[in-house]
Design a protein around this motif. Structure first.
Motif, PDB file in Angstrom:
ATOM      1  N   LYS A  62      19.798 -63.241  34.484  1.00 10.49           N
ATOM      2  CA  LYS A  62      20.494 -62.706  33.313  1.00 10.49           C
ATOM      3  C   LYS A  62      20.687 -61.193  33.380  1.00 10.49           C
ATOM      4  CE  LYS A  62      19.146 -63.801  29.264  1.00 10.49           C
ATOM      5  NZ  LYS A  62      18.214 -63.953  28.115  1.00 10.49           N
ATOM      6  N   TRP A  63      20.148 -60.541  34.391  1.00  5.50           N
ATOM      7  CA  TRP A  63      20.192 -59.081  34.445  1.00  5.50           C
ATOM      8  C   TRP A  63      21.618 -58.559  34.410  1.00  5.50           C
ATOM      9  CZ3 TRP A  63      16.136 -57.099  38.536  1.00  5.50           C
ATOM     10  CH2 TRP A  63      14.845 -57.399  38.064  1.00  5.50           C
ATOM     11  N   LYS A  64      21.817 -57.485  33.673  1.00  5.45           N
ATOM     12  CA  LYS A  64      23.165 -56.934  33.500  1.00  5.45           C
ATOM     13  C   LYS A  64      23.690 -56.324  34.798  1.00  5.45           C
ATOM     14  CE  LYS A  64      25.939 -54.180  30.352  1.00  5.45           C
ATOM     15  NZ  LYS A  64      25.968 -53.378  29.105  1.00  5.45           N
ATOM     16  N   HIS A  65      22.882 -55.452  35.419  1.00  8.07           N
ATOM     17  CA  HIS A  65      23.265 -54.851  36.702  1.00  8.07           C
ATOM     18  C   HIS A  65      22.227 -55.321  37.730  1.00  8.07           C
ATOM     19  CE1 HIS A  65      26.195 -52.446  34.600  1.00  8.07           C
ATOM     20  NE2 HIS A  65      25.261 -51.937  33.830  1.00  8.07           N
ATOM     21  N   ALA A  66      22.312 -56.608  38.045  1.00  4.27           N
ATOM     22  CA  ALA A  66      21.267 -57.251  38.840  1.00  4.27           C
ATOM     23  C   ALA A  66      21.125 -56.653  40.233  1.00  4.27           C
ATOM     24  CB  ALA A  66      21.547 -58.750  38.931  1.00  4.27           C
ATOM     25  N   GLU A  67      22.219 -56.520  40.945  1.00  5.19           N
ATOM     26  CA  GLU A  67      22.153 -56.044  42.325  1.00  5.19           C
ATOM     27  C   GLU A  67      21.562 -54.647  42.405  1.00  5.19           C
ATOM     28  OE1 GLU A  67      22.886 -57.887  44.854  1.00  5.19           O
ATOM     29  OE2 GLU A  67      24.023 -59.534  43.977  1.00  5.19           O
ATOM     30  N   GLU A  68      22.078 -53.709  41.585  1.00  2.50           N
ATOM     31  CA  GLU A  68      21.616 -52.325  41.644  1.00  2.50           C
ATOM     32  C   GLU A  68      20.150 -52.217  41.225  1.00  2.50           C
ATOM     33  OE1 GLU A  68      24.260 -53.527  40.061  1.00  2.50           O
ATOM     34  OE2 GLU A  68      25.841 -52.022  39.823  1.00  2.50           O
ATOM     35  N   THR A  69      19.779 -52.953  40.161  1.00  2.00           N
ATOM     36  CA  THR A  69      18.405 -52.889  39.670  1.00  2.00           C
ATOM     37  C   THR A  69      17.427 -53.437  40.697  1.00  2.00           C
ATOM     38  OG1 THR A  69      19.204 -53.162  37.395  1.00  2.00           O
ATOM     39  CG2 THR A  69      16.861 -53.568  37.792  1.00  2.00           C
ATOM     40  N   PHE A  70      17.751 -54.583  41.280  1.00  2.00           N
ATOM     41  CA  PHE A  70      16.849 -55.189  42.262  1.00  2.00           C
ATOM     42  C   PHE A  70      16.736 -54.312  43.504  1.00  2.00           C
ATOM     43  CE2 PHE A  70      15.489 -58.362  45.416  1.00  2.00           C
ATOM     44  CZ  PHE A  70      14.434 -58.938  44.731  1.00  2.00           C
ATOM     45  N   ASP A  71      17.847 -53.715  43.939  1.00  2.00           N
ATOM     46  CA  ASP A  71      17.809 -52.837  45.104  1.00  2.00           C
ATOM     47  C   ASP A  71      16.897 -51.638  44.851  1.00  2.00           C
ATOM     48  OD1 ASP A  71      19.501 -54.445  46.541  1.00  2.00           O
ATOM     49  OD2 ASP A  71      21.306 -53.273  46.136  1.00  2.00           O
ATOM     50  N   MET A  72      17.041 -50.999  43.692  1.00  2.00           N
ATOM     51  CA  MET A  72      16.197 -49.850  43.376  1.00  2.00           C
ATOM     52  C   MET A  72      14.719 -50.245  43.330  1.00  2.00           C
ATOM     53  SD  MET A  72      17.913 -47.041  43.131  1.00  2.00           S
ATOM     54  CE  MET A  72      18.757 -47.689  44.586  1.00  2.00           C
ATOM     55  N   LEU A  73      14.432 -51.449  42.835  1.00  2.00           N
ATOM     56  CA  LEU A  73      13.053 -51.924  42.780  1.00  2.00           C
ATOM     57  C   LEU A  73      12.492 -52.094  44.187  1.00  2.00           C
ATOM     58  CD1 LEU A  73      10.582 -53.018  41.265  1.00  2.00           C
ATOM     59  CD2 LEU A  73      11.678 -55.274  41.291  1.00  2.00           C
ATOM     60  N   GLN A  74      13.291 -52.624  45.114  1.00  2.00           N
ATOM     61  CA  GLN A  74      12.793 -52.849  46.474  1.00  2.00           C
ATOM     62  C   GLN A  74      12.400 -51.541  47.151  1.00  2.00           C
ATOM     63  OE1 GLN A  74      12.265 -56.177  47.035  1.00  2.00           O
ATOM     64  NE2 GLN A  74      13.096 -56.016  44.964  1.00  2.00           N
ATOM     65  N   PHE A  75      13.148 -50.478  46.907  1.00  2.00           N
ATOM     66  CA  PHE A  75      12.801 -49.185  47.491  1.00  2.00           C
ATOM     67  C   PHE A  75      11.487 -48.657  46.926  1.00  2.00           C
ATOM     68  CE2 PHE A  75      17.475 -48.882  48.315  1.00  2.00           C
ATOM     69  CZ  PHE A  75      17.393 -48.727  49.688  1.00  2.00           C
ATOM     70  N   GLY A  76      11.182 -49.011  45.690  1.00  2.00           N
ATOM     71  CA  GLY A  76       9.959 -48.520  45.060  1.00  2.00           C
ATOM     72  C   GLY A  76       8.738 -49.389  45.297  1.00  2.00           C
ATOM     73  N   LEU A  77       8.949 -50.595  45.811  1.00  2.00           N
ATOM     74  CA  LEU A  77       7.834 -51.524  46.033  1.00  2.00           C
ATOM     75  C   LEU A  77       7.217 -51.232  47.401  1.00  2.00           C
ATOM     76  CD1 LEU A  77       6.635 -53.842  44.355  1.00  2.00           C
ATOM     77  CD2 LEU A  77       8.087 -55.425  45.614  1.00  2.00           C
ATOM     78  N   ARG A  78       6.440 -50.127  47.463  1.00  2.00           N
ATOM     79  CA  ARG A  78       6.000 -49.622  48.766  1.00  2.00           C
ATOM     80  C   ARG A  78       4.541 -49.166  48.804  1.00  2.00           C
ATOM     81  NH1 ARG A  78       9.841 -45.496  46.863  1.00  2.00           N
ATOM     82  NH2 ARG A  78       8.723 -43.596  46.265  1.00  2.00           N
ATOM     83  N   LEU A  79       3.757 -49.469  47.798  1.00  2.00           N
ATOM     84  CA  LEU A  79       2.357 -49.054  47.786  1.00  2.00           C
ATOM     85  C   LEU A  79       1.435 -50.172  48.263  1.00  2.00           C
ATOM     86  CD1 LEU A  79       2.096 -47.098  44.394  1.00  2.00           C
ATOM     87  CD2 LEU A  79       2.434 -46.165  46.697  1.00  2.00           C
ATOM     88  N   GLY A  80       0.298 -49.774  48.819  1.00  2.00           N
ATOM     89  CA  GLY A  80      -0.700 -50.755  49.228  1.00  2.00           C
ATOM     90  C   GLY A  80      -0.371 -51.434  50.547  1.00  2.00           C
ATOM     91  N   GLN A  81      -1.220 -52.390  50.901  1.00  2.00           N
ATOM     92  CA  GLN A  81      -1.080 -53.099  52.172  1.00  2.00           C
ATOM     93  C   GLN A  81      -0.142 -54.298  52.096  1.00  2.00           C
ATOM     94  OE1 GLN A  81      -2.585 -51.934  55.046  1.00  2.00           O
ATOM     95  NE2 GLN A  81      -3.085 -50.207  53.676  1.00  2.00           N
ATOM     96  N   ASP A  82       0.063 -54.811  50.894  1.00  2.00           N
ATOM     97  CA  ASP A  82       0.837 -56.057  50.774  1.00  2.00           C
ATOM     98  C   ASP A  82       1.620 -56.092  49.448  1.00  2.00           C
ATOM     99  OD1 ASP A  82       1.812 -58.574  51.314  1.00  2.00           O
ATOM    100  OD2 ASP A  82       0.000 -59.627  50.641  1.00  2.00           O
ATOM    101  N   PRO A  83       2.654 -55.256  49.314  1.00  2.00           N
ATOM    102  CA  PRO A  83       3.439 -55.241  48.070  1.00  2.00           C
ATOM    103  C   PRO A  83       4.093 -56.613  47.830  1.00  2.00           C
ATOM    104  CG  PRO A  83       3.984 -53.360  49.470  1.00  2.00           C
ATOM    105  CD  PRO A  83       3.184 -54.317  50.303  1.00  2.00           C
ATOM    106  N   ARG A  84       4.044 -57.061  46.582  1.00  2.00           N
ATOM    107  CA  ARG A  84       4.609 -58.374  46.250  1.00  2.00           C
ATOM    108  C   ARG A  84       5.308 -58.327  44.895  1.00  2.00           C
ATOM    109  NH1 ARG A  84       0.265 -63.106  48.018  1.00  2.00           N
ATOM    110  NH2 ARG A  84       0.403 -62.735  50.265  1.00  2.00           N
ATOM    111  N   GLN A  85       6.166 -59.314  44.677  1.00  2.00           N
ATOM    112  CA  GLN A  85       6.870 -59.398  43.401  1.00  2.00           C
ATOM    113  C   GLN A  85       6.994 -60.853  42.964  1.00  2.00           C
ATOM    114  OE1 GLN A  85      10.701 -57.617  44.110  1.00  2.00           O
ATOM    115  NE2 GLN A  85      11.110 -58.877  45.900  1.00  2.00           N
ATOM    116  N   LEU A  86       6.911 -61.040  41.660  1.00  2.00           N
ATOM    117  CA  LEU A  86       7.120 -62.350  41.058  1.00  2.00           C
ATOM    118  C   LEU A  86       8.434 -62.321  40.300  1.00  2.00           C
ATOM    119  CD1 LEU A  86       6.419 -65.142  39.847  1.00  2.00           C
ATOM    120  CD2 LEU A  86       4.998 -63.947  38.164  1.00  2.00           C
TER     121      LEU A  86
END
Length: 426
Positions: free
Chosen positions: A151-175
């Motif tokens: 349902k995200w309004k700007h799904a592609e841009e939002t998800f892309d920005m999140l992937q660049f920020g998901l970079r801490l720790g040994q095993d970054p994960r997302q649900l």
């Protein structure tokens, strides 16, 4: 592995023998279903795709709470991303199954002004909206929970920005918890080797839903495309005979920054009233190049005539529109009278359909093929109707109220004066 198996066995034993133990019943390790718990092995994305009320939100909240509350001290940083900031707060944080409601101990403080949750041990979760992808530029995280991604309004841009920020720790994960819709981003996640897909049906959570809820849904939607999507959690592809395809709509989606030279609000009033009634309200404008821009789907459900009339007036003021276009087939002059009663100064144009919905929609669909229409965001309910609208109407048999309003808006902007539908001003 052995601990998890023992917990599941204990939970099954308690339920099978109807043994009530308050402490154990409150513990998620025993009360949660197996499909609500993280999959084993290595994965980057846990995709929890299920029907309405299947327990997706509870699973997400429990996952985040378990991560954040672990340990006496924690430097974890977690992103909570929803369609809007309001949805993030009302569903993911404060909702019935939200983080603050399910936390049995080590409950986090919600710092509203800073849009974040802070746990006693120092872990922090920040909330973000798909309406503002740039807000994810800069912060970094160990984990993320993405709710209703389809349902995200700007799904592609939002998800892309999140992937660049998901970079801490040994095993970054997302649900990712979402009701399935065949949007390109969700399809790519399904095809990703690092995704673990778990499907959930609404009926699997029947014990936590109102008595008779499942039966009522089955009677109304069982076997339909909508039912398979919203109850069974199936990813339903577009109808072959539909006037619109999702790929085509996706190709004409953009973020509009330029001023529009004309804006209309189109209204398709409901034929009746009650919880299932829907008043279609679509807002669209013209850019400098003569291209139509769909700005919003402001449709409302279950409203009285006064309620939907106020919603129309609010949309008119919110977008500083030039005109309101209202279909009068269902209500005749009552439609104009109701709108005038809300604001006598509203500039109205009444339209009356003399041909079927499909014939009226065909020339509008052609405008999309010619790239003369773009969407300034994602309008989930409206686009669902567009991609499920064929010669016989919607597969559910319901009226395409949102789509009707869109057709009137784009007709007024781009086809006005070229034949059906005929328009007369008052």
């Amino acid at each position: 592995m052995e601990e998890k198996g023992a917990a599941d066995a204990l939970a099954e034993f308690l339920q099978r023998n109807e043994i009530y133990c308050p402490r154990l019943q409150r513990a998620w390790i025993t009360s949660g279903r197996r499909d609500q718990k993280p999959p084993e092995g290595g994965w980057r994305t846990w995709l929890l795709m299920g029907g309405r009320g299947s327990g997706k939100t509870r699973a997400g909240a429990e996952w985040v709470q378990a991560l954040a509350s672990a340990g006496a001290r924690s430097d974890l940083r977690i992103a909570l991303v929803a369609e809007t900031l309001g949805e993030a707060r009302e569903v993911m944080v404060d909702g019935v199954s939200g983080i603050c409601r399910i936390a049995r101990r080590d409950r986090p403080d919600f710092e509203i002004s800073r849009r974040r949750l802070v746990w006693p041990n120092g872990a922090i979760a920040q909330i973000f909206s798909s309406e503002d992808p740039e807000s994810l530029r800069g912060p970094q995280f160990h984990y993320a929970w993405c709710d209703e991604l389809a349902k995200w309004k700007h799904a592609e841009e939002t998800f892309d920005m999140l992937q660049f920020g998901l970079r801490l720790g040994q095993d970054p994960r997302q649900l990712v918890t979402t009701t399935p819709r065949p949007v390109p981003l969700l399809k790519r996640l399904l095809a990703d080797a690092d995704t673990r897909l778990v499907r959930m049906e609404t009926r699997g959570n029947a014990q936590n839903l109102a008595p008779g809820f499942i039966a009522a849904l089955e009677r109304r939607y069982g076997g339909t495309r909508l039912g398979r999507q919203e109850i069974d959690g199936e990813l339903i592809e577009d109808r072959e005979d539909a006037l619109w395809k999702r790929d085509e709509i996706e190709a004409c989606r953009l973020r509009v920054t330029e001023a529009l030279r004309r804006i209309v609000v189109a209204v398709d009033p409901p034929s009746g009233s009650g919880e299932t009634s829907c008043c279609g309200i679509a807002v669209a404008g013209l850019d400098a190049g003569g291209r139509a821009v769909v700005l919003a789907d402001c449709s409302v459900e279950g409203m009285s005539p006064a309620g939907w009339a106020n919603a129309v007036a609010n949309a008119y003021r919110r977008f500083a529109a030039d005109r309101i276009v209202a279909e009068v087939n269902q209500g005749g002059e009552m439609v104009a009278a109701m709108l005038r009663s809300v604001d006598a100064a509203l500039p109205l144009t009444l339209v009356r359909a003399t041909r079927g919905k499909y014939l009226r929609a065909e020339p509008v669909a052609a405008l999309y093929e010619q790239r003369r229409v773009v969407h300034a965001g994602r309008f989930v309910a409206l686009e669902d109707q567009m991609c499920d609208f064929g010669p016989e109407g919607l597969s559910s048999g319901r009226s395409p109220d949102r789509l009707d309003a869109l057709v009137w808006a784009l007709t007024a902007l781009l086809i006005d004066g070229q034949g059906e539908p005929r328009i007369r001003g008052i």
